[in-house]
Design an enzyme around this catalytic site. Structure first.
Site, mmCIF file in Angstrom:
data_model
loop_
_atom_site.group_PDB
_atom_site.id
_atom_site.type_symbol
_atom_site.label_atom_id
_atom_site.label_comp_id
_atom_site.label_asym_id
_atom_site.label_seq_id
_atom_site.Cartn_x
_atom_site.Cartn_y
_atom_site.Cartn_z
ATOM 1 N N ALA A 148 -94.607 -40.089 -21.391
ATOM 2 C CA ALA A 148 -93.676 -39.095 -20.840
ATOM 3 C C ALA A 148 -93.238 -39.474 -19.436
ATOM 4 O O ALA A 148 -92.059 -39.316 -19.076
ATOM 5 C CB ALA A 148 -94.328 -37.717 -20.840
ATOM 6 N N TYR A 149 -94.165 -39.972 -18.635
ATOM 7 C CA TYR A 149 -93.818 -40.388 -17.271
ATOM 8 C C TYR A 149 -92.857 -41.564 -17.297
ATOM 9 O O TYR A 149 -91.830 -41.565 -16.601
ATOM 10 C CB TYR A 149 -95.091 -40.746 -16.504
ATOM 11 N N ALA A 150 -93.155 -42.572 -18.130
ATOM 12 C CA ALA A 150 -92.276 -43.732 -18.228
ATOM 13 C C ALA A 150 -90.898 -43.328 -18.741
ATOM 14 O O ALA A 150 -89.870 -43.840 -18.280
ATOM 15 C CB ALA A 150 -92.891 -44.791 -19.134
ATOM 16 N N SER A 152 -89.418 -40.494 -18.271
ATOM 17 C CA SER A 152 -88.688 -39.806 -17.206
ATOM 18 C C SER A 152 -88.106 -40.801 -16.206
ATOM 19 O O SER A 152 -86.996 -40.624 -15.705
ATOM 20 C CB SER A 152 -89.599 -38.793 -16.497
ATOM 21 N N LYS A 153 -88.844 -41.854 -15.909
ATOM 22 C CA LYS A 153 -88.355 -42.855 -14.961
ATOM 23 C C LYS A 153 -87.362 -43.804 -15.619
ATOM 24 O O LYS A 153 -86.452 -44.331 -14.954
ATOM 25 C CB LYS A 153 -89.531 -43.623 -14.367
#
Length: 241
Positions: A148-150, A152-153
């Protein structure tokens, strides 16, 4: 003298970027979300480095608050030339166990916040300026638990060249800096020492990045020397990929 707005500047990479920009002669608006004391520490450090600085509280996903940061920059220093969006949220989980509330919180800050800041920059940056977004090398490394973090970026990286092309004719550059594992609270929190030590061994330079390593790249992209770099994501990670 240029004027910079730096979000997420009360700690970590954002603080280091604000200090580096101040040392290079920029006036700096120190954007922060929730810690006025930490933001004032950054203001003091920018001043010690040779720049002028003021603090501004803003949730980067709130367009009115972000506009207020730019208003403050114009009131105190006359305009805005450089925007660094370092504000971010990282919540880790295997995809199968992902809490969608965490997903929504993270994407609100990392995606909506990045677009809100970039939109205000596109509207109000003076010609000849620079926009620098902070991404992550995890977009390429693709570690477990970072989906999820990747994602978003990855969304942030997807807009860089598009915005650079939309700003044609204004001599404004738009780039992203994608740190690898860097010794900030955001990265270190929740990791045991064995995980940290293992990640520190991955780059050929055999250490974690420091906030100052990333700040140096940001300051270069914000400077006249870095102005021919445009529409790019610079992976500042010591060679981990």
């Amino acid at each position: 003298m240029a004027v910079a707005v730096v979000t997420g500047a009360s700690r970590g990479i954002g603080r280091a970027a604000a200090i580096a920009l101040g040392a290079a002669g920029n006036d700096v608006v120190v954007g922060y979300a929730g810690s006025p004391a930490a933001a004032e520490e950054t203001v003091a450090l920018v001043t010690q480095a040779g720049g002028r600085a003021v603090a501004a509280q803003a949730d980067v996903a709130d367009e009115q608050a972000v506009a207020g940061m730019f208003d403050l920059a114009e009131k105190e220093f006359g305009g805005v030339d450089v925007v660094v969006n370092s504000a971010g949220l990282m919540l880790l989980s295997p995809l199968a166990d992902l809490d969608l509330d965490d997903f929504d919180r993270m994407h609100r800050t990392n995606i909506r916040g990045s677009f809100v800041v970039a939109r205000e920059a596109a509207r109000r940056l003076r010609d000849g300026g620079a926009v620098i977004m902070v991404s992550t090398s995890v977009v390429g490394l693709q570690f477990p638990a970072y989906s999820a973090y990747a994602a978003s970026k990855g969304a942030v990286e997807a807009m860089i060249l598009v915005l650079a092309r939309e700003l044609r004719g204004r001599n404004i550059t738009v780039n992203a800096v994608a740190p690898g594992p860097t010794a900030t609270d955001l990265f270190l929190n929740g990791k045991d020492q064995s995980v940290i030590d293992n990640l520190a061994k991955q780059p050929p330079l055999e250490r974690l990045g420091q906030p100052e390593d990333i700040a140096g790249v940001i300051a270069f992209l914000a400077s006249p020397a870095g102005h021919w770099v445009n529409g790019q994501t610079v992976r500042a990670n010591g060679g981990i990929i």
